[in-house]
Write a protein that holds these residues in place. Structure first.
Motif, PDB file in Angstrom:
ATOM      1  N   GLY A  85       0.864  -1.099  -0.027  1.00 60.63           N
ATOM      2  CA  GLY A  85       0.066   0.023  -0.032  1.00 60.63           C
ATOM      3  C   GLY A  85       0.756   1.160  -0.053  1.00 60.63           C
ATOM      4  O   GLY A  85       1.737   1.248  -0.474  1.00 60.63           O
ATOM      5  N   ASP A  86       0.363   2.367   0.827  1.00 58.20           N
ATOM      6  CA  ASP A  86       0.877   3.533   0.581  1.00 58.20           C
ATOM      7  C   ASP A  86       1.743   4.119   2.004  1.00 58.20           C
ATOM      8  O   ASP A  86       1.306   3.673   3.024  1.00 58.20           O
ATOM      9  N   ILE A  87       2.872   4.351   1.549  1.00 56.45           N
ATOM     10  CA  ILE A  87       3.632   4.773   2.743  1.00 56.45           C
ATOM     11  C   ILE A  87       3.776   6.480   2.649  1.00 56.45           C
ATOM     12  O   ILE A  87       4.186   7.224   1.481  1.00 56.45           O
ATOM     13  N   ILE A  88       2.992   7.029   3.745  1.00 57.24           N
ATOM     14  CA  ILE A  88       2.642   8.558   3.441  1.00 57.24           C
ATOM     15  C   ILE A  88       3.436   9.460   4.784  1.00 57.24           C
ATOM     16  O   ILE A  88       3.266  10.270   4.804  1.00 57.24           O
ATOM     17  N   VAL A  89       4.167   8.406   5.418  1.00 60.86           N
ATOM     18  CA  VAL A  89       5.107   9.045   6.624  1.00 60.86           C
ATOM     19  C   VAL A  89       6.526   8.804   6.216  1.00 60.86           C
ATOM     20  O   VAL A  89       6.691   7.532   6.051  1.00 60.86           O
ATOM     21  N   ASP A  90       7.615   9.233   7.154  1.00 59.87           N
ATOM     22  CA  ASP A  90       9.001   9.103   7.001  1.00 59.87           C
ATOM     23  C   ASP A  90       9.023   7.598   7.326  1.00 59.87           C
ATOM     24  O   ASP A  90       8.628   7.182   8.519  1.00 59.87           O
ATOM     25  N   THR A  91       9.690   6.681   6.842  1.00 61.36           N
ATOM     26  CA  THR A  91       9.906   5.340   7.183  1.00 61.36           C
ATOM     27  C   THR A  91      11.141   5.052   6.910  1.00 61.36           C
ATOM     28  O   THR A  91      11.905   5.164   5.941  1.00 61.36           O
ATOM     29  N   THR A  92      11.742   4.070   7.513  1.00 57.72           N
ATOM     30  CA  THR A  92      13.318   3.386   7.719  1.00 57.72           C
ATOM     31  C   THR A  92      13.038   1.894   7.667  1.00 57.72           C
ATOM     32  O   THR A  92      12.414   1.485   8.386  1.00 57.72           O
ATOM     33  N   LEU A  93      13.684   1.528   6.497  1.00 54.49           N
ATOM     34  CA  LEU A  93      13.959   0.051   6.484  1.00 54.49           C
ATOM     35  C   LEU A  93      15.462  -0.341   7.032  1.00 54.49           C
ATOM     36  O   LEU A  93      16.355  -0.008   6.405  1.00 54.49           O
ATOM     37  N   ASP A  94      15.339  -1.001   8.150  1.00 54.85           N
ATOM     38  CA  ASP A  94      16.436  -1.348   8.806  1.00 54.85           C
ATOM     39  C   ASP A  94      17.105  -2.684   8.089  1.00 54.85           C
ATOM     40  O   ASP A  94      16.305  -3.596   7.629  1.00 54.85           O
ATOM     41  N   ALA A  95      18.374  -2.709   8.301  1.00 48.58           N
ATOM     42  CA  ALA A  95      19.318  -3.853   7.658  1.00 48.58           C
ATOM     43  C   ALA A  95      18.943  -5.276   8.436  1.00 48.58           C
ATOM     44  O   ALA A  95      19.123  -6.284   8.030  1.00 48.58           O
ATOM     45  N   ALA A  96      18.659  -5.157   9.577  1.00 48.61           N
ATOM     46  CA  ALA A  96      18.389  -6.208  10.530  1.00 48.61           C
ATOM     47  C   ALA A  96      17.323  -7.100  10.067  1.00 48.61           C
ATOM     48  O   ALA A  96      16.875  -8.187  10.589  1.00 48.61           O
ATOM     49  N   THR A  97      16.225  -6.422   9.518  1.00 51.66           N
ATOM     50  CA  THR A  97      15.105  -6.915   9.057  1.00 51.66           C
ATOM     51  C   THR A  97      14.839  -7.540   7.605  1.00 51.66           C
ATOM     52  O   THR A  97      15.487  -6.616   6.733  1.00 51.66           O
ATOM     53  N   LEU A  98      14.338  -8.482   7.175  1.00 49.72           N
ATOM     54  CA  LEU A  98      14.071  -8.810   5.732  1.00 49.72           C
ATOM     55  C   LEU A  98      12.654  -8.255   5.481  1.00 49.72           C
ATOM     56  O   LEU A  98      11.599  -8.254   6.114  1.00 49.72           O
ATOM     57  N   TRP A  99      12.552  -7.685   4.177  1.00 56.69           N
ATOM     58  CA  TRP A  99      11.590  -6.626   4.027  1.00 56.69           C
ATOM     59  C   TRP A  99      10.953  -7.383   2.484  1.00 56.69           C
ATOM     60  O   TRP A  99      11.758  -7.700   1.651  1.00 56.69           O
ATOM     61  N   LYS A 100       9.562  -7.653   2.535  1.00 50.73           N
ATOM     62  CA  LYS A 100       8.966  -8.122   1.230  1.00 50.73           C
ATOM     63  C   LYS A 100       7.969  -7.226   0.663  1.00 50.73           C
ATOM     64  O   LYS A 100       7.130  -6.517   1.595  1.00 50.73           O
TER      65      LYS A 100
END
Length: 746
Positions: free
Chosen positions: A101-116
């Motif tokens: 969906g939509d990212i409407i606020v500042d968001t950080t993807l950290d390296a310790a997490t796997l993101w899909k």
């Protein structure tokens, strides 16, 4: 056409030019002039050295200027390293944090997490998506992709040690299964100018969030900032949403120059590796591999710079660079410099595809290699219009292709390419092999050939000792013939008044090589047999000269009894599509057999499409005469690649010198007399030398040498091996005659 009529003089003011301007002075009285010493220009030793350094610099700068190393220099490209493929098992993937969906606020993807990525993920409403170095983001097959909308940002600032990796679920599970079309891709939209009114990202032009650029063509913020993409790997991507509507590996639409896009590696895209619609963003250091459509696709009036772009096609695909515009406010006018395109058989649309008549990029410092008649070096769709033809440019671009130019604009692009210093390198040969038994059974050539003789391609021929073609005989060599010799003075001399007709074809060149290399091409090296020499009766600046290998041999006479006399149109035959490999023999100190020697050869002789590699002395040496040499690729010759002497006044056109190991001069030019001076026209050339070499890219060896150089690029290591090296200060006649037009030094 008068000499140099086609050359376009480019004056590039630099510190050298400024220094020269101080020589003229202005507004001083005679008393002031007598008391003030004339300043001496500073000579840049990396560019000019030797006793005539100042003279060479003055002539070079007065004609042409020096182009700086930051603009057009040598075609050096650096590919990014292949990624260390990350792996995550099925359990880890099932536990991944989902982006949807939509990212409407500042968001950080950290390296310790796997993101899909699940479906379409939009970064919108001015939000910033920050991705830490070392982060892995993946998607499954289908339209699972990220779009950073206009006014929002992505800060994906990886490091060399910890890049950010976008990849597929399939490849994460098993890297051996990596392939195109295993997830969607990454798209960034910005507000920089394009040449379309109110454009939308093509994947869904009904989605208001997919707007980019501005409401009016040519409007927008050129410095628009959509964030940072640095040290980012995009792997196994691509999705066809509908016919001609695809998600690429990386899409940049209306992205401005305030955005950083640097160190980008895209591999395995089912569509383009990178596509850019308009905007001004600069792309620096991109390695693009195995993309099924185009590797780099530019459109919609893109006017940024793409620097250090490496295209390596693994499978058959479409264009290396596809460049179109679809409008002229502005035309697509990117500067693309320091690039390498390597394609494979079965591809189409060309190494570079100029797709319309409103496209006018500037190409500098590049090499393009394509394979097959259906994949030209440069492919065109339309004839050029005047504005396009006035702006498009090629500087130091080398093509290696079966077909150099094709399409409706082939003549236009060829004219621009050849007028501006493009060079066409001949393809490396397919090394022939013959086992020991075949070599032992070869037909031997030895002694004198005094009647017309034909060497057929069905027979393997061996040179034994000195073979002379003499007494007016003609030696004809069929296309596809292989002739070899063993180490030593095993060589052919076509004497004055005789002829050689070695008229190979592109598909079936004539190959001279060594017994050693025939047995095992991996053992190919210089000095494994002698070479080929042709003597003619055209003028030189010496009285009764003889071929230096044995000046006591009456058959080795060339030129005429008197300097300046002889038949300028003398015809010694044809050398076309001829490869001379692994040659050279030192007979005595400073007396060597070169790969190809031409002495007193006249303009009636055809010398065209010549490839010389691995000579222990010069690749080609020419003593006097008027013969024209067209399309010569000279590689790994231990002395000079092209050596001109004895008053040679022909034209050398499209000469590519690629030193592999340390050697002497790229071009060595001397004269030894002035009736006439060596005054060749050397145009459309590229010289690339390596560290440890000497004598310069161009070596002006005496004060009776005055060639005209046009449309060339010289790259030499610098101190100790200057771009232009001189032995003597120039004399007045020499200084007046020598010229440099569009010659760029590094």
């Amino acid at each position: 056409m008068a000499k140099n009529e086609k050359f376009v003089s480019t004056i590039v003011l630099s510190s050298l030019t400024a220094a020269l301007l101080t020589l003229s002075g202005c507004g001083s009285s005679s008393s002031s002039s007598s008391s003030t010493p004339t300043p001496t220009p500073t000579v840049e030793a990396e560019l000019y050295d030797g006793s005539g350094a100042l003279d060479a610099m003055e002539r070079h700068v007065a004609n042409d200027g020096v182009i700086s190393a930051t603009t057009f220099a040598s075609p050096v490209t650096t590919a990014l390293p292949a990624p260390v493929a990350p792996t995550r098992d099925a359990a880890a993937q099932a536990a991944a944090t989902v982006l949807t969906g939509d990212i409407i606020v500042d968001t950080t993807l950290d390296a310790a997490t796997l993101w899909k990525i699940n479906g379409l993920v939009k970064v919108k409403d001015g939000a910033t998506l920050t991705i830490e170095p070392g982060t892995v983001i993946f998607g499954e097959a289908g339209a699972n992709y990220i779009v950073v909308t206009k006014g929002s940002k992505i800060i994906a600032d990886g490091t060399e040690a910890s890049p950010i990796i976008f990849t597929s679920a399939t490849a994460l599970l098993n890297p051996a299964d990596a392939a195109p079309a295993q997830w969607g891709g990454l798209t960034v939209l910005g507000g920089a100018p394009t040449n379309h009114d109110a454009p939308f990202y093509e994947v869904d032009e009904t989605d208001a969030d997919f707007a980019f650029g501005a409401a009016t063509a040519g409007a927008g913020d050129a410095a628009d900032n959509s964030g940072i993409l640095r040290n980012v790997y995009i792997l196994n991507s691509g999705k066809e949403v509908a016919t001609d509507l695809e998600i690429n590996g990386l899409s940049l639409a209306g992205v401005g120059s305030g955005t950083v896009v640097e160190n980008i590696y895209v591999e395995n895209s089912s569509d383009d590796c990178i596509e850019i619609w308009g905007g001004t963003v600069n792309v620096t250091n991109a390695t693009l591999k195995n993309c099924n459509d185009d590797s780099l696709d530019l459109d919609y009036g893109y006017v940024g710079t793409a620097d250090n772009i490496v295209v390596e096609q693994v499978n058959a695909a479409h264009a290396g660079f596809e460049i179109s515009s679809g409008g002229d406010t502005p035309m697509t006018g990117a500067e693309i410099k320091n690039f390498r395109i390597v394609k494979v058989d079965g591809s189409d649309e060309g190494g570079i595809y100029i797709k319309d008549d409103s496209t006018a990029p500037i190409f500098g410092n590049g090499t393009v290699t394509t394979v097959g008649a259906l994949d030209a070096g440069i492919h065109t769709k339309k004839a050029f219009v005047a504005d396009q033809k006035g702006q498009i440019a090629f500087r130091n671009v080398t093509l290696t292709a079966s077909v150099d130019f094709d399409g409706s604009g082939a003549a236009d692009v060829q004219e621009k390419f050849e007028a501006q210093g493009g060079t066409i390198s001949l393809p490396a040969p397919v090394a022939p092999t013959r086992d020991a038994a075949a070599q032992a059974a070869a037909t031997v050539l030895t002694g004198d050939i005094i009647v017309d003789t034909t060497l057929d391609a069905a027979t393997l021929w061996k040179i034994n000792g000195l073979v002379k073609v003499k007494d007016g005989a003609t030696l004809t060599i069929e296309p596809g013939t292989v002739i070899f010799g063993e180490a030593g003075a095993n060589y052919i001399v076509v004497t004055k008044g005789s002829k050689i007709i070695a008229d190979g074809t592109e598909a079936s060149p004539i190959i001279f090589t060594s017994a050693t290399a025939l047995l095992n091409p991996a053992d190919a090296a210089p000095a494994q047999w002698g070479g080929l020499t042709v003597l003619g009766g055209a003028p030189t600046n010496h009285d009764a000269p003889f071929y230096e290998v044995d000046e006591t041999d009456a058959d080795f006479a060339f030129g005429a009894a008197t300097a300046g006399a002889g038949d300028a149109a003398d015809n010694s035959g044809i050398l076309r599509n001829v490869y001379i490999l692994n040659s050279g023999k030192e007979v005595a100190t400073d007396l060597e057999i070169n790969g190809l020697s031409l002495a007193g050869v006249g303009s009636g002789t055809v010398v065209e499409n010549i490839y010389v590699e691995n000579s222990s002395d010069d690749c080609i040496e020419i003593w006097g005469g008027t013969v024209n040499v067209t399309n010569a690729t000279l590689k790994n010759c231990n002395d000079d690649s092209l050596d001109l002497d004895y008053g040679y006044v022909g034209t050398a056109d499209n000469i590519v010198v690629e030193q592999v190991n340390a050697a002497h001069a790229g071009f060595e030019i001397s004269s030894g007399g002035d009736t006439p001076m060596t005054g060749a026209e050397i145009k459309n050339f590229r010289i690339v030398k390596v560290d440890g070499s000497d004598e310069g890219g161009i070596y002006i060896k005496d004060d009776s040498t005055a060639p005209i150089f046009g449309n060339g690029f010289v790259t030499a290591p610098g101190i100790g091996d200057a771009a232009i090296h001189t032995k003597k200060a120039f004399v007045a006649d020499q200084k007046a005659a020598i010229a440099f037009k569009d010659v760029y030094l590094k």
